[in-house]
Design an enzyme around this catalytic site. Structure first.
Site, PDB file in Angstrom:
ATOM      1  N   ALA A  95       0.805  -1.215   0.000  1.00 52.47           N
ATOM      2  CA  ALA A  95       0.000   0.000   0.000  1.00 52.47           C
ATOM      3  C   ALA A  95       0.841   1.269   0.000  1.00 52.47           C
ATOM      4  O   ALA A  95       0.352   2.338  -0.346  1.00 52.47           O
ATOM      5  CB  ALA A  95      -0.921   0.008   1.222  1.00 52.47           C
ATOM      6  N   LYS A  96       2.103   1.153   0.429  1.00 51.07           N
ATOM      7  CA  LYS A  96       3.040   2.279   0.460  1.00 51.07           C
ATOM      8  C   LYS A  96       2.423   3.506   1.132  1.00 51.07           C
ATOM      9  O   LYS A  96       2.540   4.635   0.650  1.00 51.07           O
ATOM     10  CB  LYS A  96       3.539   2.605  -0.943  1.00 51.07           C
ATOM     11  CG  LYS A  96       4.274   1.433  -1.598  1.00 51.07           C
ATOM     12  CD  LYS A  96       4.779   1.793  -2.989  1.00 51.07           C
ATOM     13  CE  LYS A  96       5.515   0.627  -3.620  1.00 51.07           C
ATOM     14  NZ  LYS A  96       4.621  -0.490  -3.998  1.00 51.07           N
ATOM     15  N   ARG A  97       1.798   3.286   2.265  1.00 50.90           N
ATOM     16  CA  ARG A  97       1.218   4.383   3.023  1.00 50.90           C
ATOM     17  C   ARG A  97       2.316   5.121   3.787  1.00 50.90           C
ATOM     18  O   ARG A  97       3.425   4.632   3.929  1.00 50.90           O
ATOM     19  CB  ARG A  97       0.151   3.857   3.993  1.00 50.90           C
ATOM     20  CG  ARG A  97      -1.051   3.180   3.329  1.00 50.90           C
ATOM     21  CD  ARG A  97      -1.793   4.139   2.416  1.00 50.90           C
ATOM     22  NE  ARG A  97      -3.101   3.623   2.031  1.00 50.90           N
ATOM     23  CZ  ARG A  97      -3.410   3.119   0.843  1.00 50.90           C
ATOM     24  NH1 ARG A  97      -2.470   3.040  -0.080  1.00 50.90           N
ATOM     25  NH2 ARG A  97      -4.632   2.694   0.561  1.00 50.90           N
TER      26      ARG A  97
END
Length: 274
Positions: A95-97
């Site tokens: 998700a690369k949050r």
């Protein structure tokens, strides 16, 4: 899932393969588009075909968000299927949050609690207070982007600040975070020669390694520089497995490709014991 369980499964399956579920409706076999939920139908077939040969699955969240509510429902169904049928397989929300405070906590709840992922990828640019909320969740893992496999990685990640490359500073500082033992790191396979120095900073941490196969990374190089006595690697393959065939035999083709990679990994794992 505890790291010890993941390591045990790696040795049991003789594999440290992670299959990326980057499901694209423009690439999946056309006959699946007639299904009520084509994304889930594709994912289910891929999971059924590859689960004997892998220890992790990594849905790239963008490929589900792109289709709105329908895509999110497909993601929920995929995770429910994985957690019911293969609870022993490690799951990664790609998700690369990366945000601060309560926002990070909400992201963590979405993926760790609502969707029951074992881990999530996080961009560390905003620092400690964007990462530590994820690390509060017991039995879950946070995978920091350290040195990625894309061309633009050189824009920032390898720049030197007071003589130290930025990605190395990320590695060093992250070790001071609360619950840092729950950290893993993304290191691209196309940066395999960097792994020796990375291992000097984080000698035992698990690395998620994309870029083997379609992006040109070498499994043998990754293992030579990055493998530890506890393996310490999850090597991802997405397109090479998912789209090994776009015909009716796509699942069989995925099996063959996953089996081929697993066989190469078995050879590398044997070197640990020799």
């Amino acid at each position: 899932m505890k790291i010890e369980q993941l390591i045990s499964k790696i040795h049991q399956k003789k594999s440290f393969l992670c299959v990326g579920l980057d499901t694209d409706l423009e690439k999946i076999p056309k006959h699946l588009l007639k299904e009520e939920d084509p994304i889930f139908a594709f994912n289910k077939a891929i999971i059924d075909a590859t689960h004997p040969y892998c220890v992790a699955y990594k849905p790239n969240i963008a490929f589900y968000e792109a289709y709105g509510l329908q895509g999110w429902n497909s993601l929920e169904r995929t995770m429910a299927y994985l957690n019911e049928k293969h609870p022993e397989i490690f799951t990664i929300a790609d998700a690369k949050r990366g945000d601060i405070g309560n926002t990070s906590t909400r992201y963590a709840k979405a993926f760790f609690e609502a969707l029951s992922f074992d881990s999530i990828t996080i961009a560390p640019y905003m620092g400690k207070d964007s990462v530590e909320p994820f690390l509060e969740f017991e039995g879950k893992h946070t995978i920091l982007l350290a040195l990625t496999s894309n061309e633009g990685a050189f824009d920032f990640q390898t720049k030197e600040i007071e003589g130290v490359e930025l990605y190395k500073e990320v590695l060093k500082v992250s070790k001071t975070y609360k619950n840092a033992e729950r950290l893993m790191y993304v290191v691209g396979a196309t940066k395999a020669t960097y792994l020796k120095e990375i291992r000097e900073i984080i000698p035992e941490s698990f690395l998620l390694v994309p870029g083997v196969g379609a992006q040109g990374g070498s499994l043998q190089e990754v293992c030579a520089y990055g493998m530890t006595k506890n393996v310490g690697l999850l090597v991802n393959s997405s397109r090479g497995i998912l789209y090994a065939s776009t015909g009716d035999d796509f699942a069989e083709a995925a099996t063959k490709e996953a089996q081929k990679i697993q066989a190469e990994m078995e050879v590398e794992l044997e070197k640990i014991h020799n």
